[in-house]
Enzyme design. Structure first.
Site, PDB file in Angstrom:
ATOM      1  CG  ASN A  17      -1.953  -1.104   1.180  1.00  0.00           C
ATOM      2  OD1 ASN A  17      -2.537  -1.357   0.125  1.00  0.00           O
ATOM      3  ND2 ASN A  17      -2.180  -1.769   2.297  1.00  0.00           N
ATOM      4  CD  GLN A  71       2.396   3.645   3.275  1.00  0.00           C
ATOM      5  OE1 GLN A  71       2.286   4.228   2.200  1.00  0.00           O
ATOM      6  NE2 GLN A  71       3.563   3.456   3.875  1.00  0.00           N
ATOM      7  CG  HIS A 106       4.405  -2.278   5.379  1.00  0.00           C
ATOM      8  ND1 HIS A 106       4.356  -0.915   5.614  1.00  0.00           N
ATOM      9  CD2 HIS A 106       3.122  -2.667   5.261  1.00  0.00           C
ATOM     10  CE1 HIS A 106       3.095  -0.511   5.644  1.00  0.00           C
ATOM     11  NE2 HIS A 106       2.320  -1.555   5.412  1.00  0.00           N
ATOM     12  CG  HIS A 139       0.658  -6.196   3.440  1.00  0.00           C
ATOM     13  ND1 HIS A 139      -0.045  -6.255   4.621  1.00  0.00           N
ATOM     14  CD2 HIS A 139       0.811  -4.873   3.170  1.00  0.00           C
ATOM     15  CE1 HIS A 139      -0.308  -5.023   5.048  1.00  0.00           C
ATOM     16  NE2 HIS A 139       0.200  -4.160   4.175  1.00  0.00           N
TER      17      HIS A 139
HETATM   18  P1  AMP Z   1      -0.661  -0.914   5.762  1.00  0.00           P
HETATM   19  O1  AMP Z   1      -2.141  -0.721   5.932  1.00  0.00           O
HETATM   20  O2  AMP Z   1      -0.292  -1.410   4.392  1.00  0.00           O
HETATM   21  O3  AMP Z   1       0.126   0.295   6.190  1.00  0.00           O
HETATM   22  O4  AMP Z   1      -0.275  -2.123   6.703  1.00  0.00           O
HETATM   23  C1  AMP Z   1       0.093  -1.976   8.032  1.00  0.00           C
HETATM   24  C2  AMP Z   1      -0.044  -3.343   8.639  1.00  0.00           C
HETATM   25  O5  AMP Z   1       0.669  -3.356   9.850  1.00  0.00           O
HETATM   26  C3  AMP Z   1      -1.483  -3.744   8.959  1.00  0.00           C
HETATM   27  O6  AMP Z   1      -1.798  -4.946   8.265  1.00  0.00           O
HETATM   28  C4  AMP Z   1      -1.465  -3.933  10.470  1.00  0.00           C
HETATM   29  O7  AMP Z   1      -2.285  -5.000  10.895  1.00  0.00           O
HETATM   30  C5  AMP Z   1       0.003  -4.213  10.740  1.00  0.00           C
HETATM   31  N1  AMP Z   1       0.478  -3.884  12.067  1.00  0.00           N
HETATM   32  C6  AMP Z   1       0.273  -2.730  12.752  1.00  0.00           C
HETATM   33  N2  AMP Z   1       0.897  -2.785  13.950  1.00  0.00           N
HETATM   34  C7  AMP Z   1       1.508  -3.990  14.005  1.00  0.00           C
HETATM   35  C8  AMP Z   1       2.315  -4.646  14.980  1.00  0.00           C
HETATM   36  N3  AMP Z   1       2.617  -4.062  16.159  1.00  0.00           N
HETATM   37  N4  AMP Z   1       2.767  -5.885  14.718  1.00  0.00           N
HETATM   38  C9  AMP Z   1       2.485  -6.485  13.551  1.00  0.00           C
HETATM   39  N5  AMP Z   1       1.736  -5.919  12.567  1.00  0.00           N
HETATM   40  C10 AMP Z   1       1.245  -4.687  12.809  1.00  0.00           C
END
Ligand code: AMP
Length: 113
Positions: free
Chosen positions: A86, A93, A99, A101
């Site tokens: 994202n 995002q 990151h 996924h």
């Molecule tokens: P995005 O929406 O692409 O920015 O993805 C961020 C991702 O980070 C989401 O899928 C969240 O569930 C994940 N996330 C947020 N905090 C944590 C955490 N502490 N440990 C693992 N995943 C996390």
């Protein structure tokens, strides 16, 4: 650069279920999994979005994809995984540390939602 939850994970300030680590990258299970396998692969260097990556990051970005393939294989889904990046708030995002996924273990529609 503002600290994010992911830099806290890199620095071991908060816990995470880490599945892979090397000098350049870290991978850990998503806390809110959207598939049986949902792993985030991040560079240790904090690039906020893919759109912020520069030419100097070319090798690092390639490395991340090789790490992705290694992890997918390690998880038993080397031949069936989907990647999502994202880029920007408008497409969902929420954490501004680049990151990838890795999603696997169920079927995925196309086009993606
Ligand atoms: P995005 O929406 O692409 O920015 O993805 C961020 C991702 O980070 C989401 O899928 C969240 O569930 C994940 N996330 C947020 N905090 C944590 C955490 N502490 N440990 C693992 N995943 C996390």
């Amino acid at each position: 650069m503002t600290e994010t939850i992911f830099s806290k994970i890199i620095n071991r300030e908060i816990p995470a279920d880490i599945v892979y680590e090397d000098d350049l990258a870290l991978a850990f299970r998503d806390v809110d999994p959207q598939a049986p396998v949902h792993i985030l692969v991040i560079p240790k260097q904090a690039i906020p979005r893919l759109a912020d990556a520069k030419q100097e990051h070319q090798e690092l970005l390639g490395h991340l994809l090789l790490v992705v393939a290694k992890i997918a294989d390690q998880e038993g889904y080397g031949d069936a995984f989907r990647l999502v990046i994202n880029n920007g708030e408008k497409v969902g995002q929420t954490v501004f540390h680049l990151h990838v996924h890795i999603l696997a273990g169920r079927s995925f529609g196309w086009p993606p939602g």
